[in-house]
Scaffold this motif. Structure first.
Motif: not given
Length: 307
Positions: A186-210
């Motif tokens: 699930i690709c999104s910029h709404i963190l609260s919505e992603v937190k409601a359904v996702c088991t894991t998260l990945g955050i990308i910034s300037q093309g890199r996984l941070v």
């Protein structure tokens, strides 16, 4: 399963995605987060075989989608941010026409369409898609993404335009996909919505996984990256608790502030267990101890702005 290895995409010499190494396991619901321009959409376009990487690779269930995009589409369901349909056809007619591109019999296709339309609450809608609201269009897009019963599902901003009831139904569908051990990104910029359904998260910034991990792990990682302190609040009926905490020598304690009925301890990390052990035998009257930490949204903004 989704795997990227040193995935890179350049436009005019500038890296939109920069050596991205990512793995999303079978049955995992993965939230792919980042602001506009971070590289999310470019990554998704490579995963769906719509554009080729400059270097590196991306595979879906063992299929290299750059080398074999048609095979990739057979096992992949995709909801783009702006989904388009034939406006002069009904929702059912759109799904029936597009479903002919998949290897399904007409009876199986009809049964699948009926199930999906009920799932997204569009089974009794007679209007042509040109008369749909944006939310109805989004729900039909979700049905289309699931039409071929895919092994891997990629959803780009899936809750855009949905009303609260639509969001709840979407969550139910994602939870059902997880029970069926489908891989969902699930690709999104709404963190609260992603937190409601996702088991894991990945955050990308300037093309890199941070950052990558569970919600708690990502929060801890971002706290470290942003150099953000946390607060441990200790409530006590003992007025000596401030002096006692002040006397503790611990490099993780940054500052101690007196409260009306306790103390507030600024710390680098969560040291409640250590404090509780020390307080237990040396300072009575403790009624409560809890951790206050910045929200995931605030942490992400700090890291992104620093980047």
């Amino acid at each position: 399963m989704i795997i990227t290895e040193n995935l890179t995409k350049k436009y005019n010499g500038k890296k939109a995605v920069d050596n991205l190494n990512l793995e999303v396991g079978d049955g995992e619901v993965f939230g792919f987060l980042g602001p506009n321009g971070a590289g999310k959409s470019t990554t998704i376009l490579m995963l769906t075989g719509m554009i080729e990487p400059t270097s590196g690779s991306c595979t879906i269930n063992g299929v290299n989608v750059a080398l074999n995009p048609l095979k990739g589409k057979e096992i992949l369901g995709y909801l783009p941010e702006d989904v388009g349909f034939y406006k002069n056809l009904t929702g059912r007619e759109n799904l029936d026409y597009l479903g002919k591109f998949y290897p399904m019999s007409s009876s199986d296709r009809e049964e699948r369409i009926e199930t999906l339309l009920k799932s997204v609450r569009l089974q009794d809608v007679p209007q042509k898609v040109g008369e749909y609201s944006r939310g109805m269009n989004q729900r039909l897009g979700l049905a289309l993404a699931l039409l071929n019963d895919p092994e891997v599902v990629i959803l780009d901003e899936p809750t855009a335009n949905l009303d609260p009831e639509g969001v709840l139904r979407y969550r139910e569908i994602v939870n059902q996909l997880a029970k069926e051990e489908k891989t969902v990104l699930i690709c999104s910029h709404i963190l609260s919505e992603v937190k409601a359904v996702c088991t894991t998260l990945g955050i990308i910034s300037q093309g890199r996984l941070v950052a990558r991990g569970s919600v708690e792990e990502v929060e801890n990682e971002l706290i470290l990256q942003s150099n953000t302190s946390q607060k441990i609040v200790i409530r006590s009926i003992n007025p000596d608790v401030y002096d006692f905490i002040e006397s503790i020598s611990n490099p993780d304690i940054l500052e101690v502030n007196r409260l009306k009925n306790g103390v507030e301890v600024q710390v680098k990390r969560d040291i409640r267990d250590e404090l509780a052990e020390i307080l237990k035998g040396n300072c009575s009257g403790i009624t409560e101890m809890y951790l206050e930490r910045p929200g995931l949204e605030d942490l992400f903004l700090k890291v992104y702005r620093r980047e």
